[in-house]
Design a protein around this motif. Structure first.
Motif, PDB file in Angstrom:
ATOM      1  N   GLU A   1      53.664 -27.926  37.300  1.00 16.01           N
ATOM      2  CA  GLU A   1      52.822 -27.709  36.113  1.00 16.01           C
ATOM      3  C   GLU A   1      53.553 -27.993  34.807  1.00 16.01           C
ATOM      4  O   GLU A   1      53.292 -27.372  33.784  1.00 16.01           O
ATOM      5  CB  GLU A   1      52.226 -26.297  36.104  1.00 16.01           C
ATOM      6  CG  GLU A   1      50.717 -26.339  36.013  1.00 16.01           C
ATOM      7  CD  GLU A   1      50.037 -25.022  36.273  1.00 16.01           C
ATOM      8  OE1 GLU A   1      50.671 -23.971  36.130  1.00 16.01           O
ATOM      9  OE2 GLU A   1      48.845 -25.055  36.622  1.00 16.01           O
TER      10      GLU A   1
ATOM     11  N   LEU B   1      49.117 -32.314  32.844  1.00 20.11           N
ATOM     12  CA  LEU B   1      49.485 -32.524  31.437  1.00 20.11           C
ATOM     13  C   LEU B   1      48.283 -32.985  30.614  1.00 20.11           C
ATOM     14  O   LEU B   1      48.448 -33.548  29.530  1.00 20.11           O
ATOM     15  CB  LEU B   1      50.621 -33.543  31.317  1.00 20.11           C
ATOM     16  CG  LEU B   1      51.973 -33.156  31.930  1.00 20.11           C
ATOM     17  CD1 LEU B   1      53.037 -34.186  31.573  1.00 20.11           C
ATOM     18  CD2 LEU B   1      52.408 -31.774  31.470  1.00 20.11           C
TER      19      LEU B   1
ATOM     20  N   MET C   1      52.947 -22.873  34.622  1.00 25.17           N
ATOM     21  CA  MET C   1      52.019 -21.938  33.971  1.00 25.17           C
ATOM     22  C   MET C   1      50.903 -22.721  33.290  1.00 25.17           C
ATOM     23  O   MET C   1      50.876 -23.940  33.321  1.00 25.17           O
ATOM     24  CB  MET C   1      52.785 -21.123  32.921  1.00 25.17           C
ATOM     25  CG  MET C   1      53.772 -20.148  33.536  1.00 25.17           C
ATOM     26  SD  MET C   1      54.327 -18.939  32.341  1.00 25.17           S
ATOM     27  CE  MET C   1      55.235 -19.932  31.186  1.00 25.17           C
ATOM     28  N   LYS C   2      49.996 -21.973  32.684  1.00 25.58           N
ATOM     29  CA  LYS C   2      48.888 -22.599  31.939  1.00 25.58           C
ATOM     30  C   LYS C   2      49.131 -22.401  30.452  1.00 25.58           C
ATOM     31  O   LYS C   2      49.788 -21.436  30.054  1.00 25.58           O
ATOM     32  CB  LYS C   2      47.547 -21.944  32.290  1.00 25.58           C
ATOM     33  CG  LYS C   2      47.380 -21.504  33.722  1.00 25.58           C
ATOM     34  CD  LYS C   2      47.255 -22.658  34.676  1.00 25.58           C
ATOM     35  CE  LYS C   2      47.119 -22.129  36.101  1.00 25.58           C
ATOM     36  NZ  LYS C   2      47.245 -23.223  37.091  1.00 25.58           N
ATOM     37  N   PRO C   3      48.562 -23.283  29.639  1.00 26.84           N
ATOM     38  CA  PRO C   3      48.698 -23.074  28.186  1.00 26.84           C
ATOM     39  C   PRO C   3      47.999 -21.791  27.759  1.00 26.84           C
ATOM     40  O   PRO C   3      47.025 -21.372  28.385  1.00 26.84           O
ATOM     41  CB  PRO C   3      48.021 -24.295  27.577  1.00 26.84           C
ATOM     42  CG  PRO C   3      47.304 -24.988  28.662  1.00 26.84           C
ATOM     43  CD  PRO C   3      47.779 -24.477  29.968  1.00 26.84           C
TER      44      PRO C   3
ATOM     45  N   GLN D   1      52.123 -35.777  26.256  1.00 25.07           N
ATOM     46  CA  GLN D   1      53.095 -35.771  27.361  1.00 25.07           C
ATOM     47  C   GLN D   1      54.394 -35.030  27.014  1.00 25.07           C
ATOM     48  O   GLN D   1      55.180 -34.705  27.908  1.00 25.07           O
ATOM     49  CB  GLN D   1      53.383 -37.204  27.823  1.00 25.07           C
ATOM     50  CG  GLN D   1      52.136 -37.928  28.292  1.00 25.07           C
ATOM     51  CD  GLN D   1      51.449 -37.225  29.461  1.00 25.07           C
ATOM     52  OE1 GLN D   1      51.931 -37.268  30.580  1.00 25.07           O
ATOM     53  NE2 GLN D   1      50.337 -36.535  29.192  1.00 25.07           N
TER      54      GLN D   1
ATOM     55  N   VAL E   1      52.145 -30.916  25.968  1.00 23.73           N
ATOM     56  CA  VAL E   1      51.534 -30.059  26.997  1.00 23.73           C
ATOM     57  C   VAL E   1      52.592 -29.365  27.877  1.00 23.73           C
ATOM     58  O   VAL E   1      52.426 -28.176  28.187  1.00 23.73           O
ATOM     59  CB  VAL E   1      50.473 -30.826  27.823  1.00 23.73           C
ATOM     60  CG1 VAL E   1      49.848 -29.909  28.872  1.00 23.73           C
ATOM     61  CG2 VAL E   1      49.386 -31.378  26.909  1.00 23.73           C
ATOM     62  N   PRO E   2      53.695 -30.039  28.267  1.00 19.02           N
ATOM     63  CA  PRO E   2      54.732 -29.283  28.984  1.00 19.02           C
ATOM     64  C   PRO E   2      55.226 -28.076  28.178  1.00 19.02           C
ATOM     65  O   PRO E   2      55.435 -26.998  28.737  1.00 19.02           O
ATOM     66  CB  PRO E   2      55.856 -30.304  29.180  1.00 19.02           C
ATOM     67  CG  PRO E   2      55.170 -31.622  29.168  1.00 19.02           C
ATOM     68  CD  PRO E   2      54.016 -31.469  28.213  1.00 19.02           C
TER      69      PRO E   2
ATOM     70  N   ASN F   1      52.490 -25.508  28.418  1.00 17.74           N
ATOM     71  CA  ASN F   1      52.416 -24.894  29.757  1.00 17.74           C
ATOM     72  C   ASN F   1      53.550 -23.902  29.978  1.00 17.74           C
ATOM     73  O   ASN F   1      53.385 -22.907  30.671  1.00 17.74           O
ATOM     74  CB  ASN F   1      52.468 -25.978  30.841  1.00 17.74           C
ATOM     75  CG  ASN F   1      51.170 -26.775  30.928  1.00 17.74           C
ATOM     76  OD1 ASN F   1      50.262 -26.564  30.134  1.00 17.74           O
ATOM     77  ND2 ASN F   1      51.092 -27.680  31.882  1.00 17.74           N
ATOM     78  N   ARG F   2      54.697 -24.199  29.403  1.00 20.01           N
ATOM     79  CA  ARG F   2      55.840 -23.279  29.525  1.00 20.01           C
ATOM     80  C   ARG F   2      55.797 -22.167  28.476  1.00 20.01           C
ATOM     81  O   ARG F   2      56.697 -21.351  28.414  1.00 20.01           O
ATOM     82  CB  ARG F   2      57.156 -24.057  29.380  1.00 20.01           C
ATOM     83  CG  ARG F   2      57.444 -25.005  30.536  1.00 20.01           C
ATOM     84  CD  ARG F   2      58.900 -25.441  30.545  1.00 20.01           C
ATOM     85  NE  ARG F   2      59.265 -26.234  29.386  1.00 20.01           N
ATOM     86  CZ  ARG F   2      59.343 -27.570  29.382  1.00 20.01           C
ATOM     87  NH1 ARG F   2      59.084 -28.248  30.480  1.00 20.01           N
ATOM     88  NH2 ARG F   2      59.685 -28.221  28.295  1.00 20.01           N
ATOM     89  N   ARG F   3      54.759 -22.196  27.629  1.00 20.23           N
ATOM     90  CA  ARG F   3      54.583 -21.234  26.537  1.00 20.23           C
ATOM     91  C   ARG F   3      55.735 -21.274  25.539  1.00 20.23           C
ATOM     92  O   ARG F   3      56.015 -20.271  24.892  1.00 20.23           O
ATOM     93  CB  ARG F   3      54.399 -19.803  27.070  1.00 20.23           C
ATOM     94  CG  ARG F   3      53.298 -19.667  28.119  1.00 20.23           C
ATOM     95  CD  ARG F   3      51.919 -19.752  27.493  1.00 20.23           C
ATOM     96  NE  ARG F   3      50.904 -19.712  28.532  1.00 20.23           N
ATOM     97  CZ  ARG F   3      50.114 -18.665  28.759  1.00 20.23           C
ATOM     98  NH1 ARG F   3      50.200 -17.594  28.019  1.00 20.23           N
ATOM     99  NH2 ARG F   3      49.211 -18.717  29.708  1.00 20.23           N
TER     100      ARG F   3
END
Lengths: 161, 290
Positions: free
Chosen positions: A43, A63, B1-3, B35, B38-39, B42-44
């Motif tokens: 993820e 992404l 994780m999720k955003p 790109q 978003v990582p 996702n990792r907060r």
């Protein structure tokens, strides 16, 4: 948190789905639309298991907030089957060359290889290696994966042994 | 994780995007390819309250071949540059560096201008922009400005785009006649981030002697580092191998790389020297045919 109605074409079928802005395409495909071939590993874009085709180009579905690909055509590993519903050319080559071990990375491999062979139908072994480098296989099966890419690229489509 | 949860905005024109960014102020974050962003979400590591999606602004798409530069719109994906035959012909440094950016699945979504704004010190595009003396066009509701590459990068993951400003394009100048270029990098694995990367730009005179030479390094500082090797190399024959080694040593002595998880400072300095020597020679040889 905003919610949005989006329209996707997944493996040729129109889907309308309401998603929160934060919904990743990977989760939208798996949970909202039940295309569970899209595997979620890291993820954060590293492992490549969630790779799908967006308007024909390989992309990490983890992404992409789903709302950002509103209106796009998505192809998952389910959509890489042969027209008769059987295994597609790349899927057959993976079976034939034993390019599948635990199977977790396989959907990402399938769509990545399908996209790669469209751009590069007659790859060198070096190019074949590069094609699978973007998806992590922790069963260390890369020799067989490279063989599968080259097998799928054979003029007979890997139809014969 | 999720955003973390966020509100999503999809402007339908550049003007609307600029007004939206102006209204949202510090709470607004631009998303192009996402790109790099978003990582982080996702990792907060970042949790933007508002995402302004510019992916639907067709006016920001397209590669324009101007007289002296390749102008890259904010929505041009790395993969589009990779496939553009005119880019390979007119701006071989740009074309040579692009395939080193991550993997195909990242290049087909990630944008070149987004990579510049993200300003990763190990990334290829910032170093190439600096090596070529390029620039970035910024727009805001109040107007616009064009910032030269040397002033654009302020630090690791920090560029000079202010709150409310949107990078709408970048301009990669076409090298002048008798100029050769080369991009070389070492990464720990294919598609991995560069431990060190070097862009060499070498111009020869009509007698095949070096008139101007620069090396621009990625991965050895908080921003791309341009070192002018002209003084060491000027008047030297293009194939004077010993001289290129001396120039690379001189260039390397100007660098102060840091230790990190991926490499020691000493190894980075070693790579910077070796890669600059090879890239300089290669660029000089290419210049004889340019």
């Amino acid at each position: 948190m905003s919610e949005h109605e989006i329209e996707l074409s997944v493996n040729g079928r129109r889907q309308v789905v309401r998603v929160p802005a934060r919904r990743l395409l990977s989760d939208c495909l798996r949970h909202d639309l039940a295309f569970t071939s899209t595997h979620v590993g890291c993820e954060q874009g590293t492992c490549g298991a969630c790779t799908v085709l967006v308007d024909g180009a390989p992309m990490r579905s983890c992404l992409l907030p789903a709302v950002t690909v509103d209106g796009c055509e998505i192809t998952t590993a389910e959509g890489c089957r042969a027209p008769d519903g059987g295994l597609g050319r790349v899927q057959r080559a993976l079976v034939r060359c034993q390019g599948v071990q635990c199977g977790f990375c396989t959907p990402g491999m399938v769509v990545s290889i399908v996209a790669f062979l469209r751009e590069c139908p007659r790859p060198s072994p070096e190019q074949a290696r590069d094609a699978v480098a973007g998806v992590l296989c922790r069963c260390t099966g890369y020799q067989d994966l490279v063989a599968a890419v080259l097998h799928a690229a054979r003029p007979d489509g890997g139809a014969s042994g | 994780m999720k955003p973390a949860p966020f509100d999503y905005h999809r402007p339908r024109s550049l003007e609307e995007a600029l007004v939206t960014l102006d209204r949202l102020g510090t709470t607004g974050t631009v998303m192009a390819g996402g790109q790099s962003l978003v990582p982080l979400m996702n990792r907060r590591e970042v949790s933007p309250a508002n995402i302004v999606d510019i992916n639907f602004l067709v006016e920001l798409s397209g590669i324009t071949h101007e007289d002296r530069a390749v102008r890259v719109g904010a929505l041009v994906r790395h993969a589009e540059l990779e496939r553009d035959a005119a880019v390979r012909r007119r701006n071989p440094l740009l074309a040579e560096a692009v395939p080193h950016i991550a993997h195909a699945a990242i290049r087909s979504r990630g944008t070149t201008v987004g990579s510049l704004v993200h300003a990763d010190p190990t990334a290829e595009m910032p170093a190439v922009l600096v090596a070529l003396g390029g620039s970035v066009e910024l727009r805001s509701a109040a107007g616009g400005r064009t910032v030269p590459a040397t002033e654009f990068f302020l630090g690791a993951n920090r560029c000079c785009a202010a709150v409310g400003e949107l990078a709408v394009a970048a301009s990669f100048p076409v090298p002048p006649p008798r100029t050769g270029t080369a991009w070389l990098e070492v990464a720990r694995q294919r598609g991995g981030r560069a431990v060190c990367g070097v862009a060499a730009v070498v111009t020869l005179d009509t007698g095949r002697r070096v008139e101007r030479a620069t090396a621009t390094y990625a991965g050895v500082g908080a921003t791309p580092v341009l070192v002018d090797l002209t003084e060491v190399m000027t008047g030297t024959r293009f194939d004077d191998l010993a001289r290129w080694r001396a120039a690379a040593d001189e260039g390397g002595s100007a660098l102060a790389p840091a230790d990190d998880l991926h490499a020691s400072a000493g190894y980075r300095r070693h790579l910077a020297r070796v890669l600059a020597e090879r890239a300089g020679r290669l660029a000089a040889i290419r210049a004889t045919g340019a």
